[in-house]
Design a protein around this motif. Structure first.
Motif, PDB file in Angstrom:
ATOM      1  N   HIS A 196       0.831  -1.204   0.000  1.00 47.83           N
ATOM      2  CA  HIS A 196       0.000   0.000   0.000  1.00 47.83           C
ATOM      3  C   HIS A 196       0.871   1.262   0.000  1.00 47.83           C
ATOM      4  N   ARG A 197       2.014   1.219   0.692  1.00 49.53           N
ATOM      5  CA  ARG A 197       2.909   2.385   0.681  1.00 49.53           C
ATOM      6  C   ARG A 197       3.525   2.577  -0.701  1.00 49.53           C
ATOM      7  N   ALA A 198       3.935   1.498  -1.352  1.00 51.97           N
ATOM      8  CA  ALA A 198       4.496   1.620  -2.706  1.00 51.97           C
ATOM      9  C   ALA A 198       3.441   2.147  -3.683  1.00 51.97           C
ATOM     10  N   LEU A 199       2.201   1.711  -3.504  1.00 48.84           N
ATOM     11  CA  LEU A 199       1.126   2.191  -4.367  1.00 48.84           C
ATOM     12  C   LEU A 199       0.834   3.669  -4.127  1.00 48.84           C
ATOM     13  N   LEU A 200       0.925   4.119  -2.871  1.00 52.32           N
ATOM     14  CA  LEU A 200       0.716   5.540  -2.604  1.00 52.32           C
ATOM     15  C   LEU A 200       1.857   6.370  -3.177  1.00 52.32           C
ATOM     16  N   ALA A 201       3.089   5.854  -3.125  1.00 53.41           N
ATOM     17  CA  ALA A 201       4.206   6.559  -3.759  1.00 53.41           C
ATOM     18  C   ALA A 201       3.920   6.742  -5.249  1.00 53.41           C
ATOM     19  N   TYR A 202       3.381   5.711  -5.889  1.00 56.46           N
ATOM     20  CA  TYR A 202       3.003   5.794  -7.308  1.00 56.46           C
ATOM     21  C   TYR A 202       1.934   6.858  -7.511  1.00 56.46           C
ATOM     22  N   ALA A 203       0.874   6.806  -6.715  1.00 55.91           N
ATOM     23  CA  ALA A 203      -0.274   7.697  -6.910  1.00 55.91           C
ATOM     24  C   ALA A 203       0.031   9.138  -6.530  1.00 55.91           C
TER      25      ALA A 203
END
Length: 287
Positions: A196-203
């Motif tokens: 979820h943290r990696a996905l937030l970095a993306y978003a």
């Protein structure tokens, strides 16, 4: 279809391990002129997380975009294990394409601890259910744009966005440099905090520097504009899920010298501040 797009994004962040500190990720062309900066941020964080004790969670990321990335080539991530202390771990990550660095970043991790707490209040905005999804651009207008811009504006993303103050993405009106956007993954995913943290970095790279263009009535569709991220900072404050609605509250206090600066705060729908971001980007109007 949405589930397939979400799974493709997750696969994009699941890197191939080449050596203890060396990883390889693929690239995706989503219509940006070069590799989307959020992809490199998310992959860099994913690489660093694989070299740290899972009990330590990323709390800050600082990165410089050094060169434009090639969407046709994979990216290699070299992780330097800078320090592992009693409470914190530090990692340096260099993203490499064609033998040259395209991103240089530093990421800090911390064990779970308790201490003083306070936060700013979430802006008073409508809930996502009260807002409409982004309206598709009419086909005849989309067809008149360059192919790259068509793919960017006509893309089917794995992330849903709902704007509190919708705007015309082809001909935006001038307005104050602030915007509020709800976003979430388009399908539920597993409960893995590191993912979820990696996905937030993306978003977090979506919409942020674009806030600096709002007072000027320009957008990515402006044919004589060059726009690119120069650096990016992201702080994780509290737990969150990317498949639940999050509010991105962005503002841009200044633009000058062909550069714009923007800040962002990410809130859950119940008002918890879970992350903050900051970015400076190139905004150059060509003759």
């Amino acid at each position: 279809m949405r589930e397939a797009h979400v799974r493709e994004l997750i696969d994009l962040l699941q890197l191939e391990r080449l050596e203890d500190n060396l990883f390889r990720g693929q690239s995706r062309d989503i219509g940006t002129p070069f590799v989307f900066g959020g992809q490199v941020l998310g992959q860099a964080l994913s690489a660093a997380q694989q070299t740290v004790d899972p009990a330590r969670a990323a709390h800050s990321l600082h990165a410089y975009f050094l060169r434009a990335g090639d969407v046709q080539a994979p990216i290699v991530y070299n992780v330097e294990r800078t320090r592992d202390g009693g409470s914190f771990s530090s990692r340096r990550v260099v993203a490499i394409q064609h033998g040259r660095p395209i991103l240089d970043g530093a990421i800090s991790f911390q064990i779970e601890e308790h201490g003083l707490e306070h936060q700013t209040a979430m802006p008073a905005v409508p809930m996502p259910e009260e807002l409409s999804p982004l309206a598709p651009i009419p086909a005849e207008k989309l067809a008149a744009l360059p192919e790259k811009v068509q793919r960017w504006l006509g893309r089917d993303l794995p992330i849903e966005f709902r704007e509190v103050q919708p705007m015309d993405r082809l001909a935006p009106e001038k307005r104050p440099p602030a915007q509020y956007i709800w976003f979430r993954l388009a399908a539920p995913i597993e409960d893995t905090p590191a993912l979820h943290r990696a996905l937030l970095a993306y978003a977090s790279d979506f919409n942020l520097i674009g806030t600096a263009t709002l007072p000027h009535g320009i957008s990515l569709a402006t044919h004589h504009m060059q726009m690119a991220s120069l650096d990016h900072a992201l702080w994780f404050h509290r737990p969150f899920r990317m498949d639940e609605w999050l509010l991105y509250a962005c503002d841009s206090p200044t633009a000058q010298g062909a550069r714009g600066f923007a800040r962002g705060q990410v809130f859950t729908r119940d008002g918890r501040l879970v992350a903050s971001s900051a970015q400076e980007g190139l905004i150059r109007l060509r003759d």
